[in-house]
Design a protein around this motif. Structure first.
Motif, PDB file in Angstrom:
ATOM      1  N   ASN A 118      48.766  47.535  49.113  1.00 52.63           N
ATOM      2  CA  ASN A 118      50.076  48.015  49.542  1.00 52.63           C
ATOM      3  C   ASN A 118      50.244  49.518  49.306  1.00 52.63           C
ATOM      4  O   ASN A 118      51.272  49.996  48.835  1.00 52.63           O
ATOM      5  N   GLY A 119      49.178  50.258  49.619  1.00 54.39           N
ATOM      6  CA  GLY A 119      49.229  51.708  49.549  1.00 54.39           C
ATOM      7  C   GLY A 119      48.963  52.312  48.193  1.00 54.39           C
ATOM      8  O   GLY A 119      48.911  53.533  48.050  1.00 54.39           O
ATOM      9  N   VAL A 120      48.762  51.473  47.168  1.00 57.61           N
ATOM     10  CA  VAL A 120      48.532  51.954  45.803  1.00 57.61           C
ATOM     11  C   VAL A 120      47.070  51.729  45.429  1.00 57.61           C
ATOM     12  O   VAL A 120      46.552  50.614  45.587  1.00 57.61           O
ATOM     13  N   CYS A 121      46.414  52.780  44.937  1.00 57.36           N
ATOM     14  CA  CYS A 121      45.021  52.639  44.511  1.00 57.36           C
ATOM     15  C   CYS A 121      44.981  51.828  43.220  1.00 57.36           C
ATOM     16  O   CYS A 121      45.553  52.230  42.200  1.00 57.36           O
ATOM     17  N   ILE A 122      44.301  50.694  43.242  1.00 55.80           N
ATOM     18  CA  ILE A 122      44.236  49.830  42.051  1.00 55.80           C
ATOM     19  C   ILE A 122      42.906  49.940  41.324  1.00 55.80           C
ATOM     20  O   ILE A 122      42.747  49.380  40.238  1.00 55.80           O
ATOM     21  N   GLY A 123      41.942  50.671  41.924  1.00 46.55           N
ATOM     22  CA  GLY A 123      40.660  50.816  41.248  1.00 46.55           C
ATOM     23  C   GLY A 123      39.632  51.479  42.127  1.00 46.55           C
ATOM     24  O   GLY A 123      39.771  51.549  43.354  1.00 46.55           O
ATOM     25  N   ASN A 124      38.598  51.979  41.482  1.00 44.16           N
ATOM     26  CA  ASN A 124      37.464  52.534  42.209  1.00 44.16           C
ATOM     27  C   ASN A 124      36.219  52.420  41.350  1.00 44.16           C
ATOM     28  O   ASN A 124      36.306  52.353  40.119  1.00 44.16           O
ATOM     29  N   THR A 125      35.084  52.380  41.998  1.00 42.58           N
ATOM     30  CA  THR A 125      33.792  52.274  41.321  1.00 42.58           C
ATOM     31  C   THR A 125      32.830  53.212  42.023  1.00 42.58           C
ATOM     32  O   THR A 125      32.778  53.240  43.258  1.00 42.58           O
ATOM     33  N   GLY A 126      32.049  53.970  41.241  1.00 37.56           N
ATOM     34  CA  GLY A 126      31.263  55.054  41.806  1.00 37.56           C
ATOM     35  C   GLY A 126      29.838  54.718  42.175  1.00 37.56           C
ATOM     36  O   GLY A 126      29.138  55.566  42.716  1.00 37.56           O
ATOM     37  N   TYR A 127      29.385  53.491  41.881  1.00 35.36           N
ATOM     38  CA  TYR A 127      28.020  53.137  42.255  1.00 35.36           C
ATOM     39  C   TYR A 127      27.937  51.647  42.535  1.00 35.36           C
ATOM     40  O   TYR A 127      28.903  50.911  42.361  1.00 35.36           O
ATOM     41  N   ARG A 128      26.769  51.186  42.962  1.00 35.32           N
ATOM     42  CA  ARG A 128      26.667  49.902  43.643  1.00 35.32           C
ATOM     43  C   ARG A 128      26.686  48.667  42.751  1.00 35.32           C
ATOM     44  O   ARG A 128      27.003  47.585  43.229  1.00 35.32           O
ATOM     45  N   TYR A 129      26.318  48.765  41.480  1.00 34.70           N
ATOM     46  CA  TYR A 129      26.011  47.554  40.725  1.00 34.70           C
ATOM     47  C   TYR A 129      27.205  46.829  40.090  1.00 34.70           C
ATOM     48  O   TYR A 129      27.202  45.596  40.039  1.00 34.70           O
ATOM     49  N   PRO A 130      28.207  47.506  39.567  1.00 31.57           N
ATOM     50  CA  PRO A 130      29.263  46.740  38.878  1.00 31.57           C
ATOM     51  C   PRO A 130      30.033  45.822  39.822  1.00 31.57           C
ATOM     52  O   PRO A 130      30.355  46.208  40.950  1.00 31.57           O
ATOM     53  N   PRO A 131      30.344  44.613  39.385  1.00 28.59           N
ATOM     54  CA  PRO A 131      31.228  43.753  40.178  1.00 28.59           C
ATOM     55  C   PRO A 131      32.624  44.367  40.229  1.00 28.59           C
ATOM     56  O   PRO A 131      33.125  44.902  39.240  1.00 28.59           O
ATOM     57  N   ARG A 132      33.221  44.305  41.395  1.00 32.02           N
ATOM     58  CA  ARG A 132      34.566  44.872  41.553  1.00 32.02           C
ATOM     59  C   ARG A 132      35.592  43.830  41.121  1.00 32.02           C
ATOM     60  O   ARG A 132      35.779  42.816  41.801  1.00 32.02           O
ATOM     61  N   ARG A 133      36.247  44.093  39.999  1.00 31.96           N
ATOM     62  CA  ARG A 133      37.271  43.207  39.480  1.00 31.96           C
ATOM     63  C   ARG A 133      38.467  44.085  39.132  1.00 31.96           C
ATOM     64  O   ARG A 133      38.508  44.712  38.068  1.00 31.96           O
ATOM     65  N   TYR A 134      39.438  44.170  40.039  1.00 37.65           N
ATOM     66  CA  TYR A 134      40.528  45.126  39.897  1.00 37.65           C
ATOM     67  C   TYR A 134      41.836  44.407  39.578  1.00 37.65           C
ATOM     68  O   TYR A 134      42.230  43.454  40.258  1.00 37.65           O
ATOM     69  N   SER A 135      42.508  44.876  38.526  1.00 38.10           N
ATOM     70  CA  SER A 135      43.811  44.328  38.159  1.00 38.10           C
ATOM     71  C   SER A 135      44.884  44.895  39.086  1.00 38.10           C
ATOM     72  O   SER A 135      44.884  46.088  39.405  1.00 38.10           O
ATOM     73  N   ILE A 136      45.784  44.038  39.472  1.00 34.21           N
ATOM     74  CA  ILE A 136      46.915  44.446  40.315  1.00 34.21           C
ATOM     75  C   ILE A 136      48.174  44.397  39.458  1.00 34.21           C
ATOM     76  O   ILE A 136      48.531  43.340  38.934  1.00 34.21           O
ATOM     77  N   PRO A 137      48.849  45.518  39.271  1.00 37.80           N
ATOM     78  CA  PRO A 137      50.025  45.539  38.387  1.00 37.80           C
ATOM     79  C   PRO A 137      51.128  44.605  38.878  1.00 37.80           C
ATOM     80  O   PRO A 137      51.298  44.387  40.087  1.00 37.80           O
ATOM     81  N   ALA A 138      51.837  44.063  37.931  1.00 40.81           N
ATOM     82  CA  ALA A 138      52.982  43.211  38.267  1.00 40.81           C
ATOM     83  C   ALA A 138      53.977  44.000  39.115  1.00 40.81           C
ATOM     84  O   ALA A 138      54.251  45.168  38.847  1.00 40.81           O
TER      85      ALA A 138
END
Length: 620
Positions: A302-322
């Motif tokens: 919804n237009g808000v950046c909730i996370g970013n990762t700079g390389y390929r290996y980490p699993p993307r697990r992003y928290s979404i604020p209440a």
């Protein structure tokens, strides 16, 4: 007075050994240590160096240590006495518990194991000489949030040992992702092997190192500036809550750019998906599981950046604020940045939204549009990968800290050139044992897990595993086989619990005197030609060989004089395996589990431990 950072609150000292405490003070200054109701005295030498060896201490704690130098005193609190293990290698040893939560969250929920501690070595390298000072670091305990920062393999190893023997366990994590084995070997040993002289000399040139690092940083910054300035998605706000994607194209997620118009795109591609949520999924915190993305990503809800990762290996697990999610329409936007690889949302990973005990599957059609196309980013120079660097910076400073043994998980970065790894490993073990100078302490290591598509004709990982198997010729070693617990699509498989348990079996046998313990799966011992077949004998058969899951034994191949291997029939006969092929009447060699991902291999002992891959003959 200066103390090493490892001599600090929460440390674990090796039990039943004369443990050294050392530091620096004024030349000739009197030093006193009070510990466990005893006093120890010494004087700093002309260079200000001092060392005091404590008497052997039974396991337990917590203790307090007071170190005095004249009127100055330092107090080290919450000390335990138990067993100290070094954790060496690359990213699969370094991988923290927090990266395994998809699989092992319940295993670490509400953990309260304060007698398990970890000291993490900061990344440090030096190309001039072995170092004596640590660059920092501190001790943490396996409780609440701190356990998430433990080496996952190390934690489950320590948990296994602690629960069985009830002694404090200290882990010293000195592992760095991506490092080849050469980085962990002394310069002198590498010069004796030969072939490393040019790079060793080059890295001694401080100006070269400084200039290369500066050039890398400038080049990377320039690449991103150019990308961001050219990215139409950033300029127009394609991450916005609402954006018309009528002229965007469809993409089936997950999937790779390979085979489509995006295959050669280096730059940014934007992906959007609209989802409808019931009110019941919007009333608290939420988590977006976005699989694994090649190479980098910025992710918006919804237009808000909730996370970013700079390389390929980490699993993307992003928290979404209440409060960010709302009933009805919501938008997810993902900016995927391809620096030098072909982009992808890696398949067979979780792509879903979890909220309030419910989940929404995100697999399916997304909309995409190219944001910017650039040239590929030139790879940077990773100096901690260079020969002897981290040995000097991260192993040598530990030489005065008494240990029980070492665990090793490494090899992925040597799979491009597997030949000779066994020799390097033998030299590494000798280097480390020589540095600590406490004899042939147990050295327990992990054989590479399965990786890659089943049926991939590449065998470089199999060749590296064979080199690792040869390491068992070194006295006081044990190997944990893991070809059954990897993930074909992830270099960093999450099942570090089984890894830790199998490493612990080796430790229980070698370091804790459990001589009757079956600590290994079957290991090829010898072969015998029998008519038109081959009989294989094994060590570590335990209470018997089995084909896991029942049925036909799989994973064996045989060759004749032409040296062409073909899949073979194999049957268990007592503690041996008979291998044959109808068309090969003069068998010469046998291979087992000879693939990067030997998914079909199913030879185990009855104790549930898998047989190691092997080849009975030379490697081409």
């Amino acid at each position: 007075m200066i103390l090493s950072s490892i001599l600090s609150d929460g440390m674990v000292l090796q039990r039943n050994e004369k443990v050294g405490i050392w530091g620096k003070a004024a030349a000739g200054q009197a030093i006193q240590i009070r510990f466990n109701e005893k006093k120890y005295d010494a004087f700093a030498d002309s260079a200000g160096d001092w060392r005091i060896d404590l008497d052997e201490t039974e396991p337990g704690g917590p203790f307090e240590m007071v170190i005095s130098a004249g009127s100055e005193a330092s107090v080290i609190r919450n000390i335990l006495v138990g067993d100290v293990w070094v954790l060496g290698g690359q990213s699969n040893m370094e991988l923290p518990v927090r990266r395994t939560l998809d699989l092992l969250a319940d295993e670490v929920k509400d953990v309260q194991l304060p007698w398990i501690r970890q000291f993490s070595m900061p990344i440090s390298y030096n190309f001039h000489a072995p170092q004596s000072e640590l660059p920092g670091g501190g001790w943490i305990a396996a409780t609440s949030e701190d356990v998430l920062n433990f080496s996952a393999a190390g934690f489950f190893f320590a948990k296994e040992i602690y629960e069985k023997h009830q002694v404090p366990i200290g882990l010293i994590l000195t592992a760095v992702g991506g490092t080849p084995i050469e980085a962990w070997i002394s310069e002198g040993s590498l010069r004796r092997i030969g072939g490393y002289e040019d790079v060793l000399e080059q890295c001694k040139d401080d100006q070269y190192v400084i200039a290369a690092k500066a050039a890398d940083e400038e080049r990377g910054n320039t690449w991103y500036v150019r990308l961001n300035n050219a990215d139409l998605g950033l300029k127009e706000g394609w991450y916005s809550e609402s954006w018309n994607t009528a002229d965007w194209q469809d993409f089936e997620l997950p999937g790779s750019w390979t085979g489509g118009e995006l295959e050669h795109v280096r730059g940014s591609v934007w992906f959007r998906k609209e989802i409808d949520l019931p009110k019941s999924m919007t009333e608290g915190n939420a988590c977006l599981k976005l699989g694994t993305v090649i190479d980098a990503d910025d992710t918006y809800v919804n237009g808000v950046c909730i996370g970013n990762t700079g390389y390929r290996y980490p699993p993307r697990r992003y928290s979404i604020p209440a409060g960010l999610l709302k009933p009805g329409k919501n938008t997810i936007a993902v900016r995927v940045i391809s620096t030098h690889n072909t982009g992808a949302f890696v398949k067979d990973m979780p792509y879903r939204l979890l909220a309030c005990g419910q989940e929404l599957d995100l697999i399916g059609v997304w909309k995409y549009r190219v944001g910017a196309i650039t040239e590929a980013m030139q790879q940077q120079t990773f100096f901690h990968y260079k020969p002897s660097g981290v040995y000097n910076g991260m192993i040598s400073p530990l030489r005065d800290y008494r240990i029980k043994g070492a665990l090793w998980y490494q090899g992925e970065s040597n799979t491009d050139h597997p030949a000779g790894y066994s020799k390097l490993f033998e030299v590494l073990v000798a280097d480390w044992r020589g540095q600590w100078g406490v004899g042939d302490f147990p050295f327990i290591y992990t054989q590479l897990a399965n990786l890659g598509e089943e049926g991939d004709p590449q065998t470089n990982w199999a060749e590296l595993r064979e080199e690792q198997r040869k390491g068992l010729q070194i006295p006081g070693t044990a190997m944990a086989v893991t070809i059954d617990i990897g993930e074909y699509n992830d270099l960093h498989p999450q099942d570090k619990k089984t890894v830790g348990q199998r490493l612990a079996l080796g430790a229980l046998r070698l370091a804790y005197g459990e001589n009757d313990l079956i600590f290994s799966g079957p290991m090829f011992k010898e072969m015998e030609l029998t008519g038109d077949g081959v009989r294989l004998r094994f060590d570590h058969t335990g209470s018997g060989l089995v084909a896991k899951g029942g049925g036909v034994l799989k994973g064996f191949a045989v060759c004749g004089p032409e040296d062409v291997f073909v899949p073979a029939q194999a049957v268990i006969s007592g503690d041996t395996v008979l291998v044959m092929h109808d068309l090969i009447k003069q068998p010469v060699h046998v291979r087992y589990a000879w693939a990067n991902n030997p998914a079909q291999a199913n030879l185990y002992n009855r104790e549930g431990l898998p047989a190691s891959p092997f080849s009975t003959g030379h490697l081409k």
